[in-house]
Design an enzyme around this catalytic site. Structure first.
Site, PDB file in Angstrom:
ATOM      1  N   CYS A  11       0.866  -1.175   0.000  1.00 16.22           N
ATOM      2  CA  CYS A  11       0.000   0.000   0.000  1.00 16.22           C
ATOM      3  C   CYS A  11       0.909   1.234   0.000  1.00 16.22           C
ATOM      4  O   CYS A  11       2.147   1.106   0.031  1.00 16.22           O
ATOM      5  CB  CYS A  11      -0.940   0.000   1.201  1.00 16.22           C
ATOM      6  SG  CYS A  11      -0.127  -0.269   2.763  1.00 16.22           S
ATOM      7  N   HIS A  12       0.289   2.406  -0.098  1.00 11.56           N
ATOM      8  CA  HIS A  12       1.081   3.642  -0.231  1.00 11.56           C
ATOM      9  C   HIS A  12       0.473   4.735   0.645  1.00 11.56           C
ATOM     10  O   HIS A  12      -0.668   4.619   1.102  1.00 11.56           O
ATOM     11  CB  HIS A  12       1.028   4.156  -1.684  1.00 11.56           C
ATOM     12  CG  HIS A  12       1.304   3.134  -2.726  1.00 11.56           C
ATOM     13  ND1 HIS A  12       2.572   2.769  -3.118  1.00 11.56           N
ATOM     14  CD2 HIS A  12       0.445   2.391  -3.485  1.00 11.56           C
ATOM     15  CE1 HIS A  12       2.488   1.860  -4.083  1.00 11.56           C
ATOM     16  NE2 HIS A  12       1.229   1.603  -4.321  1.00 11.56           N
TER      17      HIS A  12
ATOM     18  N   TYR B  73       2.075  11.606 -12.363  1.00 11.19           N
ATOM     19  CA  TYR B  73       0.673  11.858 -12.023  1.00 11.19           C
ATOM     20  C   TYR B  73       0.639  12.648 -10.735  1.00 11.19           C
ATOM     21  O   TYR B  73       1.605  12.638  -9.963  1.00 11.19           O
ATOM     22  CB  TYR B  73      -0.112  10.541 -11.880  1.00 11.19           C
ATOM     23  CG  TYR B  73       0.364   9.648 -10.754  1.00 11.19           C
ATOM     24  CD1 TYR B  73       1.276   8.611 -10.996  1.00 11.19           C
ATOM     25  CD2 TYR B  73      -0.078   9.829  -9.438  1.00 11.19           C
ATOM     26  CE1 TYR B  73       1.734   7.803  -9.982  1.00 11.19           C
ATOM     27  CE2 TYR B  73       0.376   9.012  -8.410  1.00 11.19           C
ATOM     28  CZ  TYR B  73       1.279   8.007  -8.692  1.00 11.19           C
ATOM     29  OH  TYR B  73       1.742   7.195  -7.671  1.00 11.19           O
TER      30      TYR B  73
ATOM     31  N   HIS C 116       2.468  -7.259  -8.264  1.00  7.74           N
ATOM     32  CA  HIS C 116       1.290  -7.505  -9.100  1.00  7.74           C
ATOM     33  C   HIS C 116       1.533  -8.564 -10.183  1.00  7.74           C
ATOM     34  O   HIS C 116       1.097  -8.420 -11.331  1.00  7.74           O
ATOM     35  CB  HIS C 116       0.823  -6.187  -9.733  1.00  7.74           C
ATOM     36  CG  HIS C 116       0.876  -5.022  -8.799  1.00  7.74           C
ATOM     37  ND1 HIS C 116       0.655  -5.152  -7.442  1.00  7.74           N
ATOM     38  CD2 HIS C 116       1.153  -3.704  -9.003  1.00  7.74           C
ATOM     39  CE1 HIS C 116       0.803  -3.961  -6.864  1.00  7.74           C
ATOM     40  NE2 HIS C 116       1.103  -3.065  -7.782  1.00  7.74           N
TER      41      HIS C 116
ATOM     42  N   ASP D  95      -3.025  -2.353  -2.147  1.00  2.24           N
ATOM     43  CA  ASP D  95      -2.593  -1.312  -3.080  1.00  2.24           C
ATOM     44  C   ASP D  95      -3.357   0.005  -2.846  1.00  2.24           C
ATOM     45  O   ASP D  95      -3.303   0.924  -3.659  1.00  2.24           O
ATOM     46  CB  ASP D  95      -2.727  -1.720  -4.548  1.00  2.24           C
ATOM     47  CG  ASP D  95      -1.983  -0.733  -5.454  1.00  2.24           C
ATOM     48  OD1 ASP D  95      -2.529  -0.391  -6.520  1.00  2.24           O
ATOM     49  OD2 ASP D  95      -0.887  -0.279  -5.067  1.00  2.24           O
TER      50      ASP D  95
HETATM   51  O1  LIG Z   1       0.017   0.802 -11.800  1.00  2.96           O
HETATM   52  C1  LIG Z   1       0.228   1.892 -11.219  1.00  2.96           C
HETATM   53  O2  LIG Z   1      -0.108   3.022 -11.670  1.00  2.96           O
HETATM   54  C2  LIG Z   1       0.951   1.853  -9.912  1.00  2.96           C
HETATM   55  C3  LIG Z   1       1.648   3.002  -9.510  1.00  2.96           C
HETATM   56  C4  LIG Z   1       2.410   2.932  -8.356  1.00  2.96           C
HETATM   57  C5  LIG Z   1       3.232   4.084  -7.925  1.00  2.96           C
HETATM   58  O3  LIG Z   1       3.074   5.179  -8.501  1.00  2.96           O
HETATM   59  O4  LIG Z   1       4.052   3.877  -6.998  1.00  2.96           O
HETATM   60  O5  LIG Z   1       2.457   1.810  -7.586  1.00  2.96           O
HETATM   61  C6  LIG Z   1       1.740   0.699  -7.937  1.00  2.96           C
HETATM   62  O6  LIG Z   1       1.821  -0.298  -7.181  1.00  2.96           O
HETATM   63  C7  LIG Z   1       0.959   0.699  -9.138  1.00  2.96           C
END
Ligand SMILES: O=C(O)c1cc(C(=O)O)oc(=O)c1
Length: 306
Positions: A34-35, A51, A183, A259
């Site tokens: 997760c973030h 983005y 993923h 995620d």
């Molecule tokens: O598919 C994505 O846009 C994406 C982006 C990020 C990130 O910007 O870190 O991380 C992910 O796990 C998936």
């Protein structure tokens, strides 16, 4: 002066009122991917980002953790923050030991910075090869980073698309620390799980015993759906055969996570409670679910916890 950031047009905010999962997560379950996003006023997004997200704070992440029934969290540096790990480190420091991190570092990172990241709970770095997200660093730079982090016992989390695996395979196998694939390497789930493309990914997993896989992000990969929305407890059915194949062949080196806050989704934003109900479909026994959700992430991120 607080910097105000305008979301990328079409940005989907994370799901505000997630359901409670019907599947009751086991004690000690870990959200292993997760973030946090900012908040931008406190942790500005990186100028080189591809983005601009909504805000998604550590406190909101921890509230979701508790709502879903996870005990621990692995916060992965999001590309919108580049190599400025401060928002992620802030979350680790506020977690009371319940969060570990995966950072983004440049080859010139100092040993003092690496020590500080380790002290905060960072246990890996991320190599991102997804072209729409970053300009991938030169392979030699990444090798240099891998050598710098090896003494800390860290691993490398890699994010790539299935089409790029043939070109990346030799490099990945040359990385001198454990690898964790985000993923599932983004398989094309309209193809045959027994076909050559996913077979190439499974062959990568077979090539070394220290390559792990996150069986995550069905909402990114699914073509058929149905989406994890409106009470759907059997979502993203076309992804299940791929994730299940990995779980059953490599039960001791798979991880799962939400995620959250789900960057760059465009078709819909999943209800995270219903996303958790995807797990029993890909890990069909209590033992497989305990390995996936508890034993494996604990061994990798909290080895002393046992
Ligand atoms: O598919 C994505 O846009 C994406 C982006 C990020 C990130 O910007 O870190 O991380 C992910 O796990 C998936």
């Amino acid at each position: 002066m607080t910097t105000s950031f305008r979301r990328t047009p079409g940005w989907l905010d994370w799901y505000a009122e997630p359901s409670r999962p019907r599947y009751r997560l086991p004690e000690g379950a870990v959200d292993a991917h997760c973030h946090v996003f900012g908040p931008g006023a406190a942790f500005p997004f990186a100028p080189e980002r591809r983005y601009t997200p909504c805000d998604a704070s550590r406190d909101q992440l921890f509230a979701l953790r508790d709502h879903l029934g996870f005990a621990r969290t692995v916060v992965v540096q999001a590309t919108c923050h580049g190599a400025d790990n401060s928002a992620m480190v802030d979350a680790l420091r506020a977690s009371g030991g319940l969060a570990r991190g995966v950072a983004t570092v440049r080859p010139d990172v100092s040993d003092a910075e690496l020590r500080e990241l380790h002290e905060a709970g960072v246990r890996g770095v991320r190599f991102n090869f997804v072209k729409r997200l970053v300009d991938a660093a030169p392979r030699q730079d990444l090798r240099d980073v891998a050598l710098r982090i090896a003494p800390y016992g860290w691993h490398v989390v890699v994010y790539f698309e299935a089409a790029d695996l043939p070109d990346l395979r030799d490099f990945l196998l040359s990385v001198p620390v454990p690898l964790v694939v985000d993923h599932m390497g983004r398989p094309d789930v309209t193809k045959d799980p027994d076909g050559p493309e996913f077979g190439a990914f499974l062959d990568l997993m077979r090539a070394r015993p220290d390559i792990w896989c996150k069986v995550t992000c069905p909402e990114r990969l699914s073509v058929s759906g149905p989406p994890a929305l409106d009470g759907e407890r059997s979502a993203y059915r076309d992804v299940v055969p791929f994730a299940r194949r990995v779980v059953e062949e490599f039960p001791d080196r798979v991880l799962w996570g939400t995620d959250w806050p789900h960057p760059n989704l465009v078709s819909h934003m999943p209800d995270d409670g219903l996303l958790v109900d995807f797990v029993p479909h890909i890990a069909p026994t209590p033992e497989l679910r305990r390995k996936l959700l508890v034993d494996n992430p604990t061994r990798l991120y909290w080895p002393d916890a046992g």
